[in-house]
Design a protein around this motif. Structure first.
Motif, mmCIF file in Angstrom:
data_model
loop_
_atom_site.group_PDB
_atom_site.id
_atom_site.type_symbol
_atom_site.label_atom_id
_atom_site.label_comp_id
_atom_site.label_asym_id
_atom_site.label_seq_id
_atom_site.Cartn_x
_atom_site.Cartn_y
_atom_site.Cartn_z
ATOM 1 N N UNK A 117 0.877 -1.172 0.000
ATOM 2 C CA UNK A 117 0.000 0.000 0.000
ATOM 3 C C UNK A 117 0.908 1.213 0.000
ATOM 4 N N UNK A 118 0.845 2.007 -1.051
ATOM 5 C CA UNK A 118 1.745 3.141 -1.232
ATOM 6 C C UNK A 118 1.041 4.417 -0.779
ATOM 7 N N UNK A 119 1.689 5.113 0.128
ATOM 8 C CA UNK A 119 1.152 6.359 0.676
ATOM 9 C C UNK A 119 2.089 7.488 0.255
ATOM 10 N N UNK A 120 1.571 8.399 -0.526
ATOM 11 C CA UNK A 120 2.395 9.506 -1.012
ATOM 12 C C UNK A 120 2.145 10.746 -0.167
ATOM 13 N N UNK A 121 3.204 11.262 0.458
ATOM 14 C CA UNK A 121 3.061 12.466 1.271
ATOM 15 C C UNK A 121 3.107 13.703 0.379
ATOM 16 N N UNK A 122 2.387 14.728 0.785
ATOM 17 C CA UNK A 122 2.338 15.951 -0.003
ATOM 18 C C UNK A 122 3.593 16.797 0.186
ATOM 19 N N UNK A 123 4.209 16.672 1.361
ATOM 20 C CA UNK A 123 5.422 17.443 1.667
ATOM 21 C C UNK A 123 6.117 16.747 2.840
ATOM 22 N N UNK A 124 7.069 17.440 3.450
ATOM 23 C CA UNK A 124 7.806 16.806 4.557
ATOM 24 C C UNK A 124 7.242 17.186 5.923
ATOM 25 N N UNK A 125 5.998 17.657 5.956
ATOM 26 C CA UNK A 125 5.398 18.117 7.200
ATOM 27 C C UNK A 125 5.262 17.045 8.265
ATOM 28 N N UNK A 126 5.153 15.777 7.856
ATOM 29 C CA UNK A 126 5.013 14.687 8.818
ATOM 30 C C UNK A 126 6.266 13.805 8.880
ATOM 31 N N UNK A 127 7.369 14.291 8.386
ATOM 32 C CA UNK A 127 8.566 13.450 8.349
ATOM 33 C C UNK A 127 9.157 13.226 9.738
ATOM 34 N N UNK A 128 9.051 14.227 10.606
ATOM 35 C CA UNK A 128 9.597 14.124 11.961
ATOM 36 C C UNK A 128 8.458 14.036 12.977
ATOM 37 N N UNK A 129 8.726 13.507 14.180
ATOM 38 C CA UNK A 129 7.674 13.360 15.188
ATOM 39 C C UNK A 129 7.044 14.674 15.620
ATOM 40 N N UNK A 130 7.782 15.778 15.512
ATOM 41 C CA UNK A 130 7.231 17.055 15.945
ATOM 42 C C UNK A 130 6.924 17.019 17.435
#
Length: 307
Positions: A137-150
């Motif tokens: 299941x391929x999930x494409x992110x729109x940007x790097x906004x969720x790349x780190x835990x924040x």
């Protein structure tokens, strides 16, 4: 369809889904998913009992909608709820139009839960695309906004990832790896987690009791069948009906099909014929032989209207 038939149909679908729940990533048993494409009556609520929760594998219903000749699918969406042992995942079954992967992911990321006790750990945003492709299941992110835990803790980031994995595997009705990529198709981290995402053991991340029926906001009359999945001491699942003040007005218990090693289905007849019409809360819980020493039982609840 009256409330009893509707809930019975839901529990039947849930039992079928249970057969799909095999082992989790650590070899543990699964809870159930009901993948997209399973067929059920368009008027029945397809709420496979989490008995098999994912590994619950996906659980969705591809029956056609009776509204305007369109097509709808029932998808499982995993939200977060609080328990005495920390945050856990709870599942809602939702009917959606359009692509079931995209719509299930949208409900998850927006935190659009019917039950006010549930929420999503995903910050605001959306995926660019979600699709089944090449055995994953391929999930494409729109940007790097969720790349780190924040602001998410390590455990929070892990649970957010599992929200996504359980939801999309439930739609697929198969425990496929979930692969997060950027717009160029290159692997991308999700909350600091990289590589193919796999399902954690159900007993580690799912609530140990959940209600598949009645659904949140259901209307019932006289006697209805309640059910869901649980892993509760000696397979005992106590339940209560509470009035608007929190007073217990009806109570009883169900006996699940098993306990300890995975989530098992439970079901019970609930007689509300002696209650005045109005709004009540149906509550199911794990049995607590410690008397609260471990923090108390895990609980799930649904608001119901008694006619």
């Amino acid at each position: 369809m009256d409330a009893r038939l509707r809930i019975t149909a839901l529990l039947t679908a849930s039992t079928l889904a249970l057969a799909l729940g095999a082992c989790g990533e650590d070899g543990g048993s699964a809870a159930d998913p009901t993948p997209a494409g399973s067929t059920t009556s368009p008027t029945a609520s397809t709420s496979p009992d989490e008995t098999s929760q994912p590994s619950e594998e996906p659980t969705s219903d591809g029956s056609p909608s009776e509204d305007g000749g369109g097509s709808e699918t029932t998808v499982p969406v995993y939200f977060v709820g609080d328990t005495p042992q920390g945050a856990r995942l709870y599942r809602e079954f939702r009917r959606v139009g359009g692509d079931p992967y995209v719509e299930a992911a949208r409900l998850l990321t927006t935190g659009d839960a019917l039950d006010a006790d549930y929420r999503s750990l995903f910050p605001e945003g959306a995926f660019a695309d979600v699709r089944a492709e090449d055995g994953a299941i391929v999930v494409e992110v729109a940007d790097d906004g969720w790349s780190a835990p924040g602001e998410l803790s390590r455990n929070g980031a892990r649970l957010a990832v599992q929200q996504l994995v359980y939801t999309l595997q439930g739609v697929a009705q198969e425990r496929l790896p979930v692969r997060v990529v950027d717009a160029a198709g290159e692997p991308a981290p999700l909350f600091g987690v990289t590589g193919d995402l796999v399902q954690a053991a159900p007993l580690e991340v799912l609530s140990l009791v959940s209600i598949s029926g009645p659904e949140e906001g259901a209307t019932v009359a006289d006697t209805f069948t309640a059910g869901g999945v649980a892993s509760s001491f000696e397979a005992t699942v106590p339940w209560e009906v509470r009035d608007s003040s929190g007073k217990v007005v009806v109570d009883g218990f169900a006996t699940a099909e098993g306990w300890m090693d995975k989530l098992y289905p439970w079901a019970s007849e609930v007689d509300v014929s002696g209650l005045e019409p109005g709004t009540y809360t149906f509550v199911a819980m794990t049995d607590d032989p410690s008397g609260g020493e471990g923090g108390g039982p895990m609980v799930d609840s649904k608001t119901i209207t008694v006619e």
